[in-house]
Design a protein around this motif. Structure first.
Motif, PDB file in Angstrom:
ATOM      1  N   ARG A  94      -3.725  11.511  31.003  1.00  0.00           N
ATOM      2  CA  ARG A  94      -3.423  11.876  32.393  1.00  0.00           C
ATOM      3  C   ARG A  94      -2.471  10.894  33.070  1.00  0.00           C
ATOM      4  NH1 ARG A  94      -6.113  16.089  34.590  1.00  0.00           N
ATOM      5  NH2 ARG A  94      -7.894  16.904  33.436  1.00  0.00           N
ATOM      6  N   ASN A 115      -1.735  16.831  35.275  1.00  0.00           N
ATOM      7  CA  ASN A 115      -2.311  18.185  35.288  1.00  0.00           C
ATOM      8  C   ASN A 115      -2.552  18.681  33.865  1.00  0.00           C
ATOM      9  OD1 ASN A 115      -2.206  18.330  38.134  1.00  0.00           O
ATOM     10  ND2 ASN A 115      -0.019  18.792  38.002  1.00  0.00           N
ATOM     11  N   LEU A 116      -3.433  18.022  33.169  1.00  0.00           N
ATOM     12  CA  LEU A 116      -3.733  18.361  31.785  1.00  0.00           C
ATOM     13  C   LEU A 116      -4.451  19.710  31.726  1.00  0.00           C
ATOM     14  CD1 LEU A 116      -3.242  16.699  29.191  1.00  0.00           C
ATOM     15  CD2 LEU A 116      -5.586  15.897  29.384  1.00  0.00           C
ATOM     16  N   ARG A 158       2.063  20.718  20.178  1.00  0.00           N
ATOM     17  CA  ARG A 158       2.878  21.055  21.357  1.00  0.00           C
ATOM     18  C   ARG A 158       3.982  22.035  20.991  1.00  0.00           C
ATOM     19  NH1 ARG A 158       3.881  15.524  24.800  1.00  0.00           N
ATOM     20  NH2 ARG A 158       1.943  15.648  25.973  1.00  0.00           N
ATOM     21  N   ARG A 177       0.287  10.109  31.790  1.00  0.00           N
ATOM     22  CA  ARG A 177       1.586  10.726  31.516  1.00  0.00           C
ATOM     23  C   ARG A 177       1.657  12.148  32.031  1.00  0.00           C
ATOM     24  NH1 ARG A 177       4.453  11.575  25.730  1.00  0.00           N
ATOM     25  NH2 ARG A 177       6.535  11.924  26.557  1.00  0.00           N
ATOM     26  N   GLU A 178       0.522  12.828  32.003  1.00  0.00           N
ATOM     27  CA  GLU A 178       0.478  14.238  32.378  1.00  0.00           C
ATOM     28  C   GLU A 178      -0.762  14.492  33.255  1.00  0.00           C
ATOM     29  OE1 GLU A 178       0.417  18.464  30.068  1.00  0.00           O
ATOM     30  OE2 GLU A 178       1.186  16.702  29.045  1.00  0.00           O
ATOM     31  N   GLY A 189      -5.640  20.753  26.530  1.00  0.00           N
ATOM     32  CA  GLY A 189      -5.355  19.321  26.425  1.00  0.00           C
ATOM     33  C   GLY A 189      -6.611  18.484  26.590  1.00  0.00           C
ATOM     34  N   THR A 197       2.464  24.360  24.489  1.00  0.00           N
ATOM     35  CA  THR A 197       1.639  23.776  25.555  1.00  0.00           C
ATOM     36  C   THR A 197       1.676  22.271  25.465  1.00  0.00           C
ATOM     37  OG1 THR A 197      -0.346  23.743  24.188  1.00  0.00           O
ATOM     38  CG2 THR A 197       0.034  25.723  25.519  1.00  0.00           C
ATOM     39  N   THR A 198       1.062  21.653  26.448  1.00  0.00           N
ATOM     40  CA  THR A 198       0.971  20.203  26.457  1.00  0.00           C
ATOM     41  C   THR A 198      -0.458  19.818  26.120  1.00  0.00           C
ATOM     42  OG1 THR A 198       0.526  20.268  28.812  1.00  0.00           O
ATOM     43  CG2 THR A 198       2.797  19.877  28.139  1.00  0.00           C
TER      44      THR A 198
END
Length: 193
Positions: free
Chosen positions: A115, A120-121, A186, A117-118, A125, A191-192
């Motif tokens: 989280r 809104n996982l 990915r 880095r991202e 994820g 997706t992430t």
């Protein structure tokens, strides 16, 4: 704590097996133990000035306390055997942190890192980071067991080889393998994770 002091302390902790190996070979046991106790004491004193989360300070404090405890045990016993158990206790500490995040926290350790880095996982994820956290738990169990085996064996060269090189290589392979798998997932799903 200054950035230079942080780097020095990380290097000392990372190079612990080499420091013990060469310290036992070229220093008196008393000098080596005094050096390790000084490093642990300095780390404990400087933790409060760091700008980390409470959990980060607790983990760093626990590592410093473990270092002080193994050095004190060796001092009380009058031999270096206690020093060989530091990697075992570090693996147990990391296992405890990861298991605690799996069982008692809303986010696992790996999810919190993801989280950064991202933020809104997606649910996929979150599930992926949970599986990765479980894999790391398995790694800490296996790595700690092998470290314990090298400590019980008492062969300082074997202990140093495993704990100062092989375990770091295995950790690097696990990190690289996970990164490659995550990249593949990915690309294939769009997706992430």
């Amino acid at each position: 704590m200054s950035r230079l002091a942080q780097v020095i302390l990380v290097l000392v902790v990372t190079a612990y097996p080499l420091a013990v190996y060469f310290g036992i070979q070229y220093l008196s046991l008393g000098a080596l133990l005094a050096l390790l106790l000084a490093v642990a004491g300095l780390r404990l004193l400087l933790i409060s000035s760091e700008k980390h989360s409470v959990g980060g300070r607790i983990g760093a404090g626990a590592l410093a306390a473990i270092l002080a405890a193994v050095a004190a045990t060796s001092w009380l016993r009058g031999d270096s055997q206690g020093l060989l158990w530091y990697p075992v206790f570090c693996n147990l500490l990391m296992l405890g942190i990861f298991v605690h995040s799996l069982l008692f926290q809303s986010q696992t350790v790996i999810e919190r890192l993801a989280r950064l880095r991202e933020p809104n996982l997606p649910p996929s994820g979150i599930a992926y980071t949970r599986r990765v956290t479980q894999v790391w738990c398995g790694f800490f169990i296996a790595n700690g067991a092998i470290a314990a085996g090298t400590a019980v064996n008492g062969d300082l060269s074997l202990w140093t080889l495993y704990n100062g090189l092989i375990s770091y290589l295995l950790m690097g392979l696990l990190l690289a393998g996970e990164w490659l798998l995550r990249s593949r997932v990915r690309r294939s799903t769009g997706t992430t994770t």
